[in-house]
Write an enzyme that holds these catalytic residues in place. Structure first.
Site, PDB file in Angstrom:
ATOM      1  N   SER A  80      11.001  22.827 -36.098  1.00 23.17           N
ATOM      2  CA  SER A  80      10.153  24.026 -36.019  1.00 23.17           C
ATOM      3  C   SER A  80       8.682  23.643 -36.119  1.00 23.17           C
ATOM      4  O   SER A  80       7.814  24.498 -36.193  1.00 23.17           O
ATOM      5  CB  SER A  80      10.514  25.000 -37.162  1.00 23.17           C
ATOM      6  OG  SER A  80      10.155  24.424 -38.410  1.00 23.17           O
ATOM      7  N   ALA A 137       6.974  18.953 -32.465  1.00 20.55           N
ATOM      8  CA  ALA A 137       8.144  19.286 -31.649  1.00 20.55           C
ATOM      9  C   ALA A 137       7.745  20.310 -30.587  1.00 20.55           C
ATOM     10  O   ALA A 137       8.050  20.150 -29.406  1.00 20.55           O
ATOM     11  CB  ALA A 137       9.268  19.832 -32.530  1.00 20.55           C
ATOM     12  N   ASP A 158      17.839  21.294 -45.209  1.00 21.67           N
ATOM     13  CA  ASP A 158      16.829  20.759 -46.123  1.00 21.67           C
ATOM     14  C   ASP A 158      17.097  19.267 -46.236  1.00 21.67           C
ATOM     15  O   ASP A 158      18.200  18.872 -46.632  1.00 21.67           O
ATOM     16  CB  ASP A 158      16.942  21.450 -47.489  1.00 21.67           C
ATOM     17  CG  ASP A 158      15.808  21.002 -48.418  1.00 21.67           C
ATOM     18  OD1 ASP A 158      15.350  19.846 -48.257  1.00 21.67           O
ATOM     19  OD2 ASP A 158      15.405  21.789 -49.282  1.00 21.67           O
ATOM     20  N   VAL A 159      16.112  18.461 -45.912  1.00 30.41           N
ATOM     21  CA  VAL A 159      16.378  17.018 -45.820  1.00 30.41           C
ATOM     22  C   VAL A 159      16.777  16.386 -47.146  1.00 30.41           C
ATOM     23  O   VAL A 159      17.248  15.256 -47.184  1.00 30.41           O
ATOM     24  CB  VAL A 159      15.179  16.228 -45.224  1.00 30.41           C
ATOM     25  CG1 VAL A 159      14.947  16.620 -43.782  1.00 30.41           C
ATOM     26  CG2 VAL A 159      13.936  16.386 -46.050  1.00 30.41           C
ATOM     27  N   ASP A 199       3.519   5.172 -31.551  1.00 33.60           N
ATOM     28  CA  ASP A 199       2.074   5.383 -31.618  1.00 33.60           C
ATOM     29  C   ASP A 199       1.696   5.875 -30.232  1.00 33.60           C
ATOM     30  O   ASP A 199       1.708   5.107 -29.266  1.00 33.60           O
ATOM     31  CB  ASP A 199       1.359   4.061 -31.934  1.00 33.60           C
ATOM     32  CG  ASP A 199      -0.147   4.244 -32.022  1.00 33.60           C
ATOM     33  OD1 ASP A 199      -0.660   5.245 -31.480  1.00 33.60           O
ATOM     34  OD2 ASP A 199      -0.812   3.400 -32.629  1.00 33.60           O
ATOM     35  N   HIS A 200       1.389   7.166 -30.121  1.00 29.02           N
ATOM     36  CA  HIS A 200       1.254   7.730 -28.774  1.00 29.02           C
ATOM     37  C   HIS A 200       0.099   7.119 -27.978  1.00 29.02           C
ATOM     38  O   HIS A 200       0.034   7.262 -26.768  1.00 29.02           O
ATOM     39  CB  HIS A 200       1.142   9.256 -28.831  1.00 29.02           C
ATOM     40  CG  HIS A 200      -0.109   9.754 -29.473  1.00 29.02           C
ATOM     41  ND1 HIS A 200      -0.276   9.812 -30.823  1.00 29.02           N
ATOM     42  CD2 HIS A 200      -1.264  10.194 -28.942  1.00 29.02           C
ATOM     43  CE1 HIS A 200      -1.467  10.286 -31.103  1.00 29.02           C
ATOM     44  NE2 HIS A 200      -2.103  10.514 -29.978  1.00 29.02           N
ATOM     45  N   LYS A 220      -0.708   6.008 -23.519  1.00 26.14           N
ATOM     46  CA  LYS A 220      -1.847   6.503 -22.720  1.00 26.14           C
ATOM     47  C   LYS A 220      -2.057   5.638 -21.479  1.00 26.14           C
ATOM     48  O   LYS A 220      -1.930   4.413 -21.534  1.00 26.14           O
ATOM     49  CB  LYS A 220      -3.123   6.494 -23.563  1.00 26.14           C
ATOM     50  CG  LYS A 220      -3.195   7.646 -24.563  1.00 26.14           C
ATOM     51  CD  LYS A 220      -4.520   7.605 -25.307  1.00 26.14           C
ATOM     52  CE  LYS A 220      -4.562   8.656 -26.398  1.00 26.14           C
ATOM     53  NZ  LYS A 220      -5.022   9.956 -25.950  1.00 26.14           N
ATOM     54  N   ASP A 278      -5.924   6.442 -41.052  1.00 30.85           N
ATOM     55  CA  ASP A 278      -5.519   7.433 -40.060  1.00 30.85           C
ATOM     56  C   ASP A 278      -5.677   6.911 -38.626  1.00 30.85           C
ATOM     57  O   ASP A 278      -4.894   7.274 -37.749  1.00 30.85           O
ATOM     58  CB  ASP A 278      -6.349   8.705 -40.244  1.00 30.85           C
ATOM     59  CG  ASP A 278      -5.747   9.905 -39.527  1.00 30.85           C
ATOM     60  OD1 ASP A 278      -4.525  10.085 -39.629  1.00 30.85           O
ATOM     61  OD2 ASP A 278      -6.496  10.644 -38.853  1.00 30.85           O
ATOM     62  N   HIS A 307      -3.836   3.093 -34.174  1.00 27.81           N
ATOM     63  CA  HIS A 307      -4.385   3.127 -32.807  1.00 27.81           C
ATOM     64  C   HIS A 307      -5.366   1.981 -32.533  1.00 27.81           C
ATOM     65  O   HIS A 307      -5.261   1.284 -31.528  1.00 27.81           O
ATOM     66  CB  HIS A 307      -5.113   4.443 -32.543  1.00 27.81           C
ATOM     67  CG  HIS A 307      -4.333   5.662 -32.926  1.00 27.81           C
ATOM     68  ND1 HIS A 307      -2.980   5.774 -32.691  1.00 27.81           N
ATOM     69  CD2 HIS A 307      -4.699   6.823 -33.519  1.00 27.81           C
ATOM     70  CE1 HIS A 307      -2.565   6.952 -33.126  1.00 27.81           C
ATOM     71  NE2 HIS A 307      -3.584   7.600 -33.640  1.00 27.81           N
ATOM     72  N   LYS A 358     -15.027  11.208 -37.452  1.00 24.32           N
ATOM     73  CA  LYS A 358     -15.080  12.624 -37.092  1.00 24.32           C
ATOM     74  C   LYS A 358     -16.534  13.045 -36.941  1.00 24.32           C
ATOM     75  O   LYS A 358     -17.440  12.371 -37.422  1.00 24.32           O
ATOM     76  CB  LYS A 358     -14.387  13.442 -38.164  1.00 24.32           C
ATOM     77  CG  LYS A 358     -12.940  13.002 -38.347  1.00 24.32           C
ATOM     78  CD  LYS A 358     -12.073  14.078 -38.884  1.00 24.32           C
ATOM     79  CE  LYS A 358     -10.621  13.688 -38.878  1.00 24.32           C
ATOM     80  NZ  LYS A 358      -9.975  13.820 -37.574  1.00 24.32           N
TER      81      LYS A 358
HETATM   82  P1  NAD Z   1       4.486  20.232 -39.169  1.00 30.46           P
HETATM   83  O1  NAD Z   1       4.071  20.484 -40.562  1.00 30.46           O
HETATM   84  O2  NAD Z   1       4.015  21.157 -38.102  1.00 30.46           O
HETATM   85  O3  NAD Z   1       6.088  20.247 -39.093  1.00 30.46           O
HETATM   86  C1  NAD Z   1       6.892  19.730 -40.138  1.00 30.46           C
HETATM   87  C2  NAD Z   1       8.350  20.149 -39.946  1.00 30.46           C
HETATM   88  O4  NAD Z   1       9.103  19.715 -41.067  1.00 30.46           O
HETATM   89  C3  NAD Z   1       8.579  21.641 -39.842  1.00 30.46           C
HETATM   90  O5  NAD Z   1       9.588  21.866 -38.881  1.00 30.46           O
HETATM   91  C4  NAD Z   1       9.077  22.016 -41.251  1.00 30.46           C
HETATM   92  O6  NAD Z   1       9.851  23.175 -41.266  1.00 30.46           O
HETATM   93  C5  NAD Z   1       9.903  20.806 -41.568  1.00 30.46           C
HETATM   94  N1  NAD Z   1      10.143  20.601 -43.011  1.00 30.46           N
HETATM   95  C6  NAD Z   1       9.243  20.517 -44.018  1.00 30.46           C
HETATM   96  N2  NAD Z   1       9.877  20.308 -45.207  1.00 30.46           N
HETATM   97  C7  NAD Z   1      11.203  20.222 -44.938  1.00 30.46           C
HETATM   98  C8  NAD Z   1      12.373  19.969 -45.720  1.00 30.46           C
HETATM   99  N3  NAD Z   1      12.330  19.757 -47.042  1.00 30.46           N
HETATM  100  N4  NAD Z   1      13.565  19.942 -45.073  1.00 30.46           N
HETATM  101  C9  NAD Z   1      13.644  20.146 -43.738  1.00 30.46           C
HETATM  102  N5  NAD Z   1      12.579  20.374 -42.940  1.00 30.46           N
HETATM  103  C10 NAD Z   1      11.375  20.427 -43.536  1.00 30.46           C
HETATM  104  O7  NAD Z   1       4.107  18.726 -38.847  1.00 30.46           O
HETATM  105  P2  NAD Z   1       3.805  18.069 -37.409  1.00 30.46           P
HETATM  106  O8  NAD Z   1       2.384  18.284 -37.062  1.00 30.46           O
HETATM  107  O9  NAD Z   1       4.833  18.527 -36.448  1.00 30.46           O
HETATM  108  O10 NAD Z   1       3.954  16.504 -37.718  1.00 30.46           O
HETATM  109  C11 NAD Z   1       5.216  15.869 -37.871  1.00 30.46           C
HETATM  110  C12 NAD Z   1       5.017  14.363 -37.833  1.00 30.46           C
HETATM  111  O11 NAD Z   1       4.463  13.986 -36.587  1.00 30.46           O
HETATM  112  C13 NAD Z   1       4.060  13.808 -38.895  1.00 30.46           C
HETATM  113  O12 NAD Z   1       4.505  12.533 -39.277  1.00 30.46           O
HETATM  114  C14 NAD Z   1       2.750  13.658 -38.145  1.00 30.46           C
HETATM  115  O13 NAD Z   1       1.922  12.667 -38.705  1.00 30.46           O
HETATM  116  C15 NAD Z   1       3.265  13.238 -36.781  1.00 30.46           C
HETATM  117  N6  NAD Z   1       2.339  13.520 -35.673  1.00 30.46           N
HETATM  118  C16 NAD Z   1       2.047  14.796 -35.329  1.00 30.46           C
HETATM  119  C17 NAD Z   1       1.194  15.058 -34.260  1.00 30.46           C
HETATM  120  C18 NAD Z   1       0.881  16.471 -33.826  1.00 30.46           C
HETATM  121  O14 NAD Z   1       0.214  16.615 -32.800  1.00 30.46           O
HETATM  122  N7  NAD Z   1       1.321  17.493 -34.540  1.00 30.46           N
HETATM  123  C19 NAD Z   1       0.633  13.996 -33.540  1.00 30.46           C
HETATM  124  C20 NAD Z   1       0.949  12.685 -33.911  1.00 30.46           C
HETATM  125  C21 NAD Z   1       1.811  12.466 -34.973  1.00 30.46           C
END
Ligand code: NAD
Length: 483
Positions: free
Chosen positions: A14, A18, A87-88, A178-179, A183, A236, A241, A337
Site C-alpha cells: 500500500s 509500490a 503485520d510483518v 539502486d534505481h 538510469k 542518503d 548512488h 538539497k
Molecule cells: P511508505 O511509507 O509509503 O510505505 C511503507 C509500506 O509499509 C506501507 O505499505 C505500509 O502500510 C507498510 N507497513 C508499515 N509498517 C508495517 C508493518 N508493521 N507490517 C506490514 N506493513 C507495514 O514507504 P515507501 O516510500 O513506499 O518506501 C518503501 C521503501 O522503498 C523504503 O526502503 C524506501 O527507502 C525505498 N524507496 C522508496 C522510494 C519512493 O519513491 N517512495 C524510492 C527509492 C527507494
C-alpha cells in the site's frame, strides 16, 4: 520475451514506492509479455484492504503513469493481484501468506518460483527475511529477494542485515536495488568508455586531472525530515548512488559483459579504494545545512528535525583509488538539497597540455544524467575573425521522442530480476567497501560533534551549496566545472 512464471510478494503493497513505481513497471513488463499468464502478485500491508481494493489501486497507478492504455489490458493485469493484510512482526500472518502463495502458485502454474520485494521501511527488512526462512515461505523453484535502500545505517547494521538475509537467500538471489543503476545515462557509461579509442585512451591517470560528480536536488527535505535527520546526505546519496557512479567511472575494463566479470572489475577497483584518515576527512570533506532565503536556519526548523541537528543536507568530498585506469586521480563529489536546480552530472576534467596557442581552458567530457540526458566533449578550433581559440561542444544527445521511450529505472531493474541478471545490483562486497568509507567519515564528524564545535557550513538556498565546497581541491587550478 519469455513468459516467466512467478508468485511475487510485495511487502509494503500500500506504500508510495509500490504505487508510483512498482505497479506501473510491472504493467509495462506485462504488456511486453515478460510476465503474462503465469504470474500472481500478493500485495501486503497492515491495512484491511480487499483483493478488489488493491486491484483498484493498481489500476489507478497505471492510469496515473500512462497517457493511453487499453482498459481490458489494465483489468486483466489487475486481476493477477491479491491482497493479504499482514503485520510483518506477526508469525501467524506469515502462515496465512504462505497458504495464499501456495494456492496462487497452483492456480497460476508458477512452478514454485517466488520473488519477494521489500518495499517498506528498512528497519523491517531483517524481520521479514528471518520469517521467510522460519515460516518456509520459499517455493520449490527460484527464490529471489529484492531489497530496497538503504541497506543498513552503517557497516555494523548492514552486516547484521546481510546475515539475516543470507540465512534464507544465496548472494546470487539477493538483488540490492539502486534505481540509479537503471538510469539511461548511467547505463551509457560503460559503452561510452570501452567502445571508442578516443575516449578509452584518454581515460587514464596521465590524461585525467580530476573527475567530478554532482547530484544536486532543488528541493529541501519536504515531508521527509524525520527520516532524513537520522540519515543525512552522506548516507542518503553518497553511500549508494554516488559510489555506484564513481565505481562505473573508475573501474577497469571487465573481461566481458557477464554479471560476474563486471562485478569482478568493480571489486578489484574497490579493494584499492583509499579510506581517508580523520585528518583527511577534515581537509577533504565539507558538510553543510541549508538556510532560508532570509539567511536564518531553515533545515533546523523543518518538521520533525532536531533544532540542534548536526545532520548534513550537503556534502562534498574526495575519493581516490590505488588501481584502475584513473588510479590516484582525485574524484570529487557533492550532493545536497536546495541547490539552484535539480541536476545530476559528471565532469571528466582533462589535464592541461602545453600548446603553442597558449590555450589554458580545461577540456572536459561531461555526462548529464538528469533532467536532460546527454554527453558532450569540448572541441577547440580557431575563431573565424581572429587567431583566438573557439570552444565548441560535440554533443551526443537523445531526442524527446527517444527519451519518451526510455523505460523507468524500476522497469529495467525488475526485468533484470525476473531474468536473473544481477549486473546492475549491488554485490555485498561492494556495499561493504562503501560502508567502510562512509563510516570513517561519519566517525570523524561524530568526534568533531562531540568536541562541541562541529564545522557545518550554512548555505543559502537556490545556489550551489556552501562556498567551502571549493576548498577541497588539491590544486588552485582546480574548480567545480558545473557552477
Ligand atoms: P511508505 O511509507 O509509503 O510505505 C511503507 C509500506 O509499509 C506501507 O505499505 C505500509 O502500510 C507498510 N507497513 C508499515 N509498517 C508495517 C508493518 N508493521 N507490517 C506490514 N506493513 C507495514 O514507504 P515507501 O516510500 O513506499 O518506501 C518503501 C521503501 O522503498 C523504503 O526502503 C524506501 O527507502 C525505498 N524507496 C522508496 C522510494 C519512493 O519513491 N517512495 C524510492 C527509492 C527507494
Amino acid at each position: 520475451m519469455k513468459n516467466i512464471p512467478v508468485v511475487m510478494i510485495i511487502f509494503g503493497g500500500s506504500g508510495d514506492l509500490a504505487h508510483r513505481k512498482l505497479y506501473p513497471a510491472l504493467f509495462n513488463l506485462y504488456e511486453q509479455g515478460l510476465i503474462h499468464d503465469n504470474f500472481a502478485v500478493i500485495g501486503t500491508a497492515r491495512r484491511p484492504w480487499s483483493h478488489e481494493y488493491l486491484r483498484e489501486q493498481v489500476s489507478d497507478a497505471i492510469h496515473e503513469t500512462h497517457d493511453q492504455v487499453d482498459e481490458n489490458d489494465v483489468k486483466r493485469f489487475a486481476s493477477h493481484f491479491y491482497y493479504q493484510s499482514h503485520d510483518v512482526t506477526n508469525v501467524e500472518h506469515y502462515e496465512t501468506l504462505k497458504k495464499l502463495a501456495q494456492e496462487l502458485d497452483d492456480r497460476y502454474s508458477a512452478q514454485g518460483n517466488r520473488l519477494f520485494y521489500m518495499a517498506m521501511a528498512p528497519r523491517f527488512f531483517g524481520t521479514i527475511a528471518t520469517h521467510i526462512n522460519d515460516q518456509s515461505l520459499t517455493g520449490s523453484g527460484f527464490n529471489r529477494i529484492v531489497v530496497e535502500k538503504p541497506f543498513g545505517h552503517d557497516l555494523a547494521s548492514a552486516e547484521e542485515l546481510n546475515k539475516e538475509i543470507t540465512a534464507s537467500f544465496n548472494e546470487d538471489d539477493i538483488f540490492r536495488i539502486d534505481h540509479y543503476l537503471g538510469k539511461e545515462m548511467i547505463q551509457n557509461i560503460m559503452p561510452m568508455r570501452f567502445t571508442n579509442p578516443l575516449i578509452k585512451n584518454i581515460w587514464t591517470s596521465e590524461n585525467v586531472k580530476n573527475i567530478q560528480v554532482t547530484l544536486a536536488e532543488r528541493l529541501g527535505v519536504e515531508a521527509r525530515g524525520g527520516y532524513y535527520d537520522t540519515s543525512g546526505a552522506l548516507r542518503d546519496m553518497v553511500q549508494n548512488h554516488i559510489f555506484q557512479i564513481i565505481t562505473l567511472l573508475a573501474m577497469p575494463e571487465p573481461k566481458d559483459l557477464s554479471s560476474s566479470s563486471i562485478h569482478k572489475a568493480k571489486q578489484d577497483l574497490l579493494e584499492s579504494m583509499i579510506i581517508p584518515t580523520p585528518e583527511e576527512v577534515e581537509k577533504d570533506f565539507v558538510r553543510g545545512q541549508y538556510l532560508g532565503r532570509d539567511n536564518t536556519f531553515a533545515y533546523k526548523k523543518e518538521p520533525n528535525v532536531d533544532p540542534e541537528s548536526t545532520t548534513e543536507t550537503f556534502v562534498a568530498g574526495k575519493v581516490k583509488f590505488k588501481k584502475g585506469p584513473v588510479a590516484d586521480v582525485p574524484i570529487y563529489f557533492r550532493t545536497g538539497k536546495e541547490f539552484k536546480e535539480k541536476k545530476n552530472r559528471i565532469d571528466i576534467v582533462l589535464k592541461h597540455m602545453n600548446n603553442p596557442y597558449g590555450q589554458a581552458h580545461s577540456n572536459n567530457i561531461t555526462i548529464e544524467i538528469d533532467p536532460v540526458s546527454k554527453i558532450y566533449i569540448t572541441i577547440n578550433g580557431k575563431k573565424i575573425d581572429t587567431s583566438g581559440i573557439r570552444r565548441e561542444n560535440l554533443t551526443y544527445e537523445f531526442s524527446k521522442e527517444e527519451m519518451a521511450k526510455v523505460p523507468d529505472g524500476y522497469e529495467r531493474l525488475l526485468h533484470d530480476v525476473f531474468v536473473d541478471d544481477s549486473t546492475n545490483f549491488t554485490h555485498w562486497s561492494e556495499l561493504k567497501r562503501y560502508w567502510e568509507f562512509i563510516d570513517t567519515v561519519e566517525d570523524a564528524w561524530q568526534k568533531e560533534n562531540e568536541k562541541g564545535n562541529p564545522k557545518i557550513s550554512q548555505y543559502l538556498p537556490y545556489r550551489m551549496g556552501p562556498k567551502e565546497a571549493s576548498d577541497i581541491f588539491e590544486s588552485p587550478t582546480e574548480h567545480w566545472i558545473y557552477e
